[in-house]
Design a protein around this motif. Structure first.
Motif, PDB file in Angstrom:
ATOM      1  N   GLN A  93       0.455 -10.803   1.591  1.00 25.67           N
ATOM      2  CA  GLN A  93       0.215  -9.735   1.371  1.00 25.67           C
ATOM      3  C   GLN A  93       0.449  -9.460  -0.185  1.00 25.67           C
ATOM      4  OE1 GLN A  93       3.079  -8.518   3.853  1.00 25.67           O
ATOM      5  NE2 GLN A  93       1.428  -7.673   5.588  1.00 25.67           N
ATOM      6  N   LYS A  94       1.014 -10.467  -1.237  1.00 22.30           N
ATOM      7  CA  LYS A  94       1.162 -10.126  -2.241  1.00 22.30           C
ATOM      8  C   LYS A  94      -0.178  -9.720  -3.310  1.00 22.30           C
ATOM      9  CE  LYS A  94       5.897 -11.023  -2.812  1.00 22.30           C
ATOM     10  NZ  LYS A  94       6.626 -12.269  -3.089  1.00 22.30           N
ATOM     11  N   PHE A  95      -0.977 -10.472  -2.694  1.00 20.95           N
ATOM     12  CA  PHE A  95      -2.321 -11.200  -3.714  1.00 20.95           C
ATOM     13  C   PHE A  95      -3.432 -10.290  -3.216  1.00 20.95           C
ATOM     14  CE2 PHE A  95      -0.361 -14.318  -4.522  1.00 20.95           C
ATOM     15  CZ  PHE A  95       0.196 -14.882  -5.565  1.00 20.95           C
ATOM     16  N   GLY A  96      -3.268  -9.203  -2.245  1.00 16.98           N
ATOM     17  CA  GLY A  96      -4.233  -7.839  -1.861  1.00 16.98           C
ATOM     18  C   GLY A  96      -4.796  -7.057  -2.260  1.00 16.98           C
ATOM     19  N   ALA A  97      -5.007  -5.600  -2.282  1.00 21.10           N
ATOM     20  CA  ALA A  97      -5.268  -4.501  -2.965  1.00 21.10           C
ATOM     21  C   ALA A  97      -3.680  -3.599  -3.153  1.00 21.10           C
ATOM     22  CB  ALA A  97      -6.622  -4.000  -2.369  1.00 21.10           C
ATOM     23  N   ARG A  98      -3.124  -3.440  -2.334  1.00 26.51           N
ATOM     24  CA  ARG A  98      -1.821  -2.912  -1.533  1.00 26.51           C
ATOM     25  C   ARG A  98      -0.703  -3.929  -2.328  1.00 26.51           C
ATOM     26  NH1 ARG A  98      -2.179   1.029   1.887  1.00 26.51           N
ATOM     27  NH2 ARG A  98       0.447   1.052   2.092  1.00 26.51           N
ATOM     28  N   GLY A  99      -1.374  -4.999  -2.646  1.00 22.91           N
ATOM     29  CA  GLY A  99       0.199  -5.905  -3.100  1.00 22.91           C
ATOM     30  C   GLY A  99      -0.251  -5.852  -4.727  1.00 22.91           C
ATOM     31  N   ILE A 100      -1.226  -5.584  -5.318  1.00 24.14           N
ATOM     32  CA  ILE A 100      -1.080  -4.683  -6.308  1.00 24.14           C
ATOM     33  C   ILE A 100      -0.938  -4.298  -6.633  1.00 24.14           C
ATOM     34  CG2 ILE A 100      -3.038  -5.141  -8.576  1.00 24.14           C
ATOM     35  CD1 ILE A 100      -4.189  -7.565  -6.688  1.00 24.14           C
ATOM     36  N   VAL A 101      -1.209  -3.189  -6.670  1.00 20.16           N
ATOM     37  CA  VAL A 101      -0.783  -1.519  -6.191  1.00 20.16           C
ATOM     38  C   VAL A 101       0.540  -1.326  -6.689  1.00 20.16           C
ATOM     39  CG1 VAL A 101      -0.581   0.237  -6.185  1.00 20.16           C
ATOM     40  CG2 VAL A 101      -3.247  -0.905  -5.896  1.00 20.16           C
ATOM     41  N   ARG A 102       0.994  -2.443  -5.576  1.00 17.18           N
ATOM     42  CA  ARG A 102       3.166  -2.296  -5.487  1.00 17.18           C
ATOM     43  C   ARG A 102       3.546  -3.009  -6.363  1.00 17.18           C
ATOM     44  NH1 ARG A 102       7.082  -5.664  -2.741  1.00 17.18           N
ATOM     45  NH2 ARG A 102       8.658  -3.558  -2.080  1.00 17.18           N
ATOM     46  N   GLY A 103       2.930  -4.033  -7.177  1.00 17.02           N
ATOM     47  CA  GLY A 103       3.740  -4.945  -7.868  1.00 17.02           C
ATOM     48  C   GLY A 103       3.090  -3.991  -9.285  1.00 17.02           C
ATOM     49  N   ALA A 104       2.167  -3.288  -9.561  1.00 21.18           N
ATOM     50  CA  ALA A 104       1.849  -1.705 -10.839  1.00 21.18           C
ATOM     51  C   ALA A 104       2.803  -1.037 -10.708  1.00 21.18           C
ATOM     52  CB  ALA A 104       0.441  -1.967 -11.018  1.00 21.18           C
ATOM     53  N   THR A 105       3.062  -0.950  -9.441  1.00 19.09           N
ATOM     54  CA  THR A 105       4.141   0.245  -9.290  1.00 19.09           C
ATOM     55  C   THR A 105       5.679  -0.389 -10.268  1.00 19.09           C
ATOM     56  OG1 THR A 105       2.957   0.950  -7.691  1.00 19.09           O
ATOM     57  CG2 THR A 105       5.315   1.950  -7.489  1.00 19.09           C
ATOM     58  N   LEU A 106       6.039  -1.134  -9.162  1.00 20.30           N
ATOM     59  CA  LEU A 106       7.581  -2.408  -9.229  1.00 20.30           C
ATOM     60  C   LEU A 106       7.725  -2.233 -10.903  1.00 20.30           C
ATOM     61  CD1 LEU A 106       8.138  -3.947  -6.307  1.00 20.30           C
ATOM     62  CD2 LEU A 106       8.898  -1.757  -7.054  1.00 20.30           C
ATOM     63  N   GLY A 107       6.590  -2.667 -11.555  1.00 24.82           N
ATOM     64  CA  GLY A 107       6.576  -3.243 -13.121  1.00 24.82           C
ATOM     65  C   GLY A 107       6.505  -1.583 -13.583  1.00 24.82           C
TER      66      GLY A 107
END
Length: 132
Positions: A93-107
């Protein structure tokens, strides 16, 4: 003379860069946009409570209250970081569209906590009041 730091290098030090990040009204607006993109559909009430507060902090920053806005942004970014980090994700799930947006948000939350914390901690209210 090559070993002496130039004036541009001194001005672009880490503390000044972090203060410039904390005084910028764009990061809380971008964070509010990313939070809305994640939690609007399906609607989740608790994370969506962060969006109006971050937009109000951005408005306060534009209105001239840069230090106060940095404090609000840093605090609410840290709270969202704690809330969002409680939920675990599988590796797929980390490499899907939602995972990338979540990673950018946390960063962006981490960058806001650090940058806005430095701005709030080292800010001078006297200088802010004279500029109004």
């Amino acid at each position: 003379m090559a070993d002496k730091p130039s004036e541009e290098k001194v001005k672009a030090s880490t503390i000044h860069t972090l203060q410039a990040w904390g005084e910028n009204p764009l990061p809380p607006t971008l964070l509010a946009t990313l939070i809305t993109a994640q939690h609007m559909r399906p609607f989740q009430a608790l994370p969506m409570m962060f969006t109006p507060v971050l937009l109000a902090a951005s408005y306060a920053n534009v209105s001239g209250y840069k230090i106060d806005a940095a404090g609000i942004t840093g605090a609410w970014s840290g709270l969202y970081l704690l809330l969002a980090s409680r939920r675990k994700q599988r590796l797929v799930q980390k490499f899907g569209a939602r995972g990338i947006v979540r990673g950018a948000t946390l960063g962006l939350c981490v960058a806001n906590v650090v940058g806005c914390g430095v701005t709030y901690g080292f800010g001078r209210r006297r200088k802010e009041e004279e500029s109004r």
